[in-house]
Design an enzyme around this catalytic site. Sequence first.
Site, mmCIF file in Angstrom:
data_model
loop_
_atom_site.group_PDB
_atom_site.id
_atom_site.type_symbol
_atom_site.label_atom_id
_atom_site.label_comp_id
_atom_site.label_asym_id
_atom_site.label_seq_id
_atom_site.Cartn_x
_atom_site.Cartn_y
_atom_site.Cartn_z
ATOM 1 N N GLN A 64 -1.657 -2.401 -2.097
ATOM 2 C CA GLN A 64 -0.425 -1.612 -2.046
ATOM 3 C C GLN A 64 -0.223 -0.829 -3.333
ATOM 4 O OE1 GLN A 64 2.586 -3.833 -0.137
ATOM 5 N NE2 GLN A 64 4.059 -2.195 -0.120
ATOM 6 N N ASP A 65 0.402 -1.438 -4.341
ATOM 7 C CA ASP A 65 0.486 -0.747 -5.625
ATOM 8 C C ASP A 65 0.027 -1.690 -6.725
ATOM 9 O OD1 ASP A 65 2.789 -2.331 -5.662
ATOM 10 O OD2 ASP A 65 4.030 -0.816 -6.627
ATOM 11 N N PRO A 66 -0.215 -1.179 -7.933
ATOM 12 C CA PRO A 66 -0.806 -2.025 -8.980
ATOM 13 C C PRO A 66 0.121 -3.162 -9.403
ATOM 14 C CG PRO A 66 -1.007 0.319 -9.533
ATOM 15 C CD PRO A 66 -0.081 0.224 -8.366
#
Length: 225
Positions: A64-66
Site C-alpha cells: 500500500q504505502d511505505p
Amino acid sequence: MENVLKNDWGPLLAPEFEKEYYRKLAGFLKEEYSTHVVYPKKEDIFNALEYTSYENTKVVILGQDPYHGPNQAHGLSFSVQPGIKTPPSLLNMYKELRDEYGYDIPNNGYLVKWAEQGVLLLNTVLTVRQGEANSHKGKGWEHFTDRVIELLNEREKPVIFILWGRHAQAKKKLITNTKHHIIESVHPSPLSARRGFFGSKPYSKVNTILANMGEREIDWEIPNL
C-alpha cells in the site's frame, strides 16, 4: 522527481514524468520533503523499479504505502532496512514461509534478496509523511504505479501477481491479459492473517508456476544479517 530510472523501466515510464498529474505530484513532494520528514529518502523512492527491471520481473507483491517510522522504508513493499525490527505483517509472511519451507524466521526484514531475483516489491503509493499512514494517498502516485501494473500486463512473458487484501485486489481490474497469474488472499496483517493468509501457501504456488514455465524458482529464504 525527474526520471532517474537507469534500467529498462526508464524509457517505458518516461512519458509519465511529463504528464500533468506527475508535475503536480513532483511539486507536492518538493514541498513535503522541505517542510516535513518524509519516507523513504528521495534516492530510495524508486528502489522497487531499480532492483527489479521490467524484463526481469517474475512476481509482483503489491503493498500500500511505505512504512512511516524512522529508518524503516527503503522503497520496497513490506521490506525494512537492516537493523530495524521486523514489522508485524512481514513477520506473518515469514511464519507462512516457515510453514511452507521450514525456513527459520530471520533476524531482519530486508527483502532485497527477493527483489534481486525478480520479485517486484511495489507499493501503490511511494512516499509517506513520518507518523501519518496514507498521508500521500491521492496525490498522484496511484496513476504512476497503475501504469507500472499496466505495462507488466502488456508483457508477453507471464507475470505472477500476489494480491493480499482488498487494497491490492482492487488492482485486479488492470490485469486483463490471461497469460498472467494472480495469487490472492487476505492481508498478512495481524488483523486478518488468521482468516486465510496462514495456510494459503503463496510462495510454493509461485514456484510451482515458475517451474511449469521452465523458469528459475525464487529462493525465498532471507539470510540473517
